[in-house]
Design an enzyme around this catalytic site. Structure first.
Site, PDB file in Angstrom:
ATOM      1  N   GLU A 191       0.862  -1.200  -0.186  1.00  0.00           N
ATOM      2  CA  GLU A 191      -0.081  -0.195  -0.028  1.00  0.00           C
ATOM      3  C   GLU A 191       0.880   1.216  -0.233  1.00  0.00           C
ATOM      4  O   GLU A 191       2.019   1.167   0.605  1.00  0.00           O
ATOM      5  CB  GLU A 191      -1.096  -0.026   1.148  1.00  0.00           C
ATOM      6  CG  GLU A 191      -2.137  -1.037   1.204  1.00  0.00           C
ATOM      7  CD  GLU A 191      -3.078  -1.002   2.302  1.00  0.00           C
ATOM      8  OE1 GLU A 191      -3.072  -0.131   2.969  1.00  0.00           O
ATOM      9  OE2 GLU A 191      -3.727  -1.847   2.391  1.00  0.00           O
ATOM     10  N   ARG A 194      -0.883 -11.135   2.292  1.00  0.00           N
ATOM     11  CA  ARG A 194      -2.106 -11.972   1.988  1.00  0.00           C
ATOM     12  C   ARG A 194      -2.836 -11.035   0.836  1.00  0.00           C
ATOM     13  O   ARG A 194      -2.349  -9.721   0.367  1.00  0.00           O
ATOM     14  CB  ARG A 194      -2.855 -11.896   3.137  1.00  0.00           C
ATOM     15  CG  ARG A 194      -3.485 -10.370   3.748  1.00  0.00           C
ATOM     16  CD  ARG A 194      -4.475 -10.619   5.090  1.00  0.00           C
ATOM     17  NE  ARG A 194      -4.255  -9.293   5.475  1.00  0.00           N
ATOM     18  CZ  ARG A 194      -5.271  -8.442   5.209  1.00  0.00           C
ATOM     19  NH1 ARG A 194      -5.839  -8.639   4.186  1.00  0.00           N
ATOM     20  NH2 ARG A 194      -5.301  -7.319   6.183  1.00  0.00           N
ATOM     21  N   PHE A 234     -20.119   8.615  10.834  1.00  0.00           N
ATOM     22  CA  PHE A 234     -20.116   7.849   9.429  1.00  0.00           C
ATOM     23  C   PHE A 234     -20.117   6.348   9.662  1.00  0.00           C
ATOM     24  O   PHE A 234     -19.762   5.608   8.621  1.00  0.00           O
ATOM     25  CB  PHE A 234     -18.815   8.347   8.896  1.00  0.00           C
ATOM     26  CG  PHE A 234     -18.859   9.591   8.600  1.00  0.00           C
ATOM     27  CD1 PHE A 234     -19.430  10.186   7.640  1.00  0.00           C
ATOM     28  CD2 PHE A 234     -18.127  10.732   9.338  1.00  0.00           C
ATOM     29  CE1 PHE A 234     -19.523  11.750   7.244  1.00  0.00           C
ATOM     30  CE2 PHE A 234     -17.885  12.179   9.137  1.00  0.00           C
ATOM     31  CZ  PHE A 234     -18.650  12.527   7.871  1.00  0.00           C
TER      32      PHE A 234
END
Length: 413
Positions: free
Chosen positions: A21, A38, A94
């Site tokens: 990422e 993973r 949220f």
């Protein structure tokens, strides 16, 4: 980013499926964030646009087989988008977790180019002990706009009952002009909804569509209740009516409407404008496909009762509508109103969970905003704070206890 990810995997001699990422700034500079050893939850996106089964490839590699493809052999065709459907209440910060049993559950798999990865079914329980994800909803299209349009349709056709879910927020995000144009960042939610998420905000036209749909559904339900196996329940009843005058309450405002019916088509006059609503009116189905002034809409009939209360999901958001004859509205003014609870002196749990810590005891003075206790649910800890400066009158929870949504935690004087 791809080259950097490959170099990282080589540096640590990694030989399985994994996800690297990065964060990207406004100048498109990117920065390493983390590596997950993973498959990530977004792997269906890659599978849709490449045609590869990543799980199969991961298992083959683990068994010792070489990869079947080279990088240059992997195509990228079209666009895919994934919505993570969660058992969360989007109206609370949220997305505070919601628990319960899925009393109704129907995935939109009847639509083309829709994929749903889930591990639950109708009747499953969403508990406080696991991640609240319900499913990964994926749509595919030749263009990004096409994938987004299919996602909008899929969210409208997704039936979930028994728990709060985040479909209203998901639908609002994918239809927002900023998201459609790609003007997005990690600050999207606080910038677009600075006062929190309030659901779909109805335009004047949207109000008319919702009012007309509710009025037509009410009349359709009334007509069905007069019949048994297609015949009138009482033979001496007058001929079936074709015109009605009703009052529809929406967002605490009453609207007088005139309704005319011809077969499955209802013409509803709302505020001097005519709205034509037609459909099959299958009142046993949760899905309510309608044509409103020539536009196809998929509404959901969440609930109806004998008092005229109708809960309709329209453009992703659930709206409470009340439909009554004019006489009933005139008489309702004599009904006593329920006095709302004073919440400034009490603290109730906004969600189900486990009490991790209690920071006060009876007799303590607390300041506005001071932490009183901490509730943990679904891998999240939430701090509960005092709404005002006051003395603690009583404490109704202790660490280790399980509490439900709405349970009384602390009383203030």
């Amino acid at each position: 980013m791809g080259e950097q990810a490959v170099q990282l995997a080589k540096a640590v001699q990694y030989s399985s499926a994994g996800t690297v990422e990065f964060l990207v700034d406004s100048q498109k500079n990117f920065y390493f964030l983390e590596m997950n050893t993973r498959l990530q939850v977004e792997h269906p996106i890659t599978e849709c646009i490449t045609g590869l089964d990543l799980v199969q490839q991961m298992i083959r590699v683990a068994k010792g087989y070489p990869l079947q493809h080279r990088q240059e052999d992997i195509p990228i065709n079209g666009w895919a988008i994934e919505s993570r459907v969660y058992a969360e209440d989007p109206y609370k910060s949220f997305g505070l977790p919601s628990i319960g049993r899925l009393t109704r559950y129907k995935e939109p798999l009847h639509l083309k180019d829709v994929r749903v990865d889930s591990g639950i079914q109708e009747g499953s329980d969403i508990s406080i002990y696991y991640d609240p994800m319900i499913s990964k909803l994926v749509t595919y299209g030749a263009t990004r706009a096409e994938a987004l349009a299919k996602m909008e349709d899929a969210l409208d056709n997704y039936v979930i009952r028994g728990v709060a879910h985040n479909i209203p927020l998901l639908r609002e995000i994918i239809t927002h002009p900023r998201f459609i144009s790609g003007d997005i960042s990690t600050n999207f939610l606080p910038e677009v909804y600075p006062d929190g998420f309030k659901g779909h905000q109805l335009s004047v036209e949207g109000q008319r569509e919702l009012i007309a749909s509710a009025a037509a559904l009410y009349i359709s339900s009334q007509l069905r209740s007069h019949k048994f196996q297609g015949s009138q329940r009482v033979s001496i009843m007058p001929q079936e009516r074709h015109q009605w005058e009703l009052c529809v309450e929406l967002e605490k405002e009453y609207h007088t409407v005139a309704v005319k019916r011809s077969g499955n088509v209802y013409t509803v006059e709302v505020g001097g404008e005519e709205v034509v609503v037609s459909g099959e009116w299958n009142l046993a189905s949760q899905l309510l496909p309608l044509t409103i002034n020539g536009t196809q809409r998929m509404l959901q009939s969440m609930s109806r009762d004998a008092s005229g209360q109708i809960n309709l999901q329209y453009l992703g958001t659930s709206f409470q509508v009340r439909v009554l004859p004019r006489l009933a509205v005139e008489l309702s003014s004599y009904m006593p109103e329920k006095v709302p609870e004073d919440t400034s002196s009490i603290l109730r749990s906004p969600m189900p969970g486990t009490v991790v810590a209690v920071s006060v005891k009876p007799g303590d003075m607390v300041a506005e905003g001071q932490e009183i206790c901490v509730i943990e649910a679904m891998k999240m800890q939430n701090s509960m704070a005092a709404a005002k400066t006051a003395k603690v009158k009583s404490v109704h929870c202790k660490p280790g206890e399980t509490v439900g949504e709405g349970d009384l935690l602390v009383e203030l004087e």
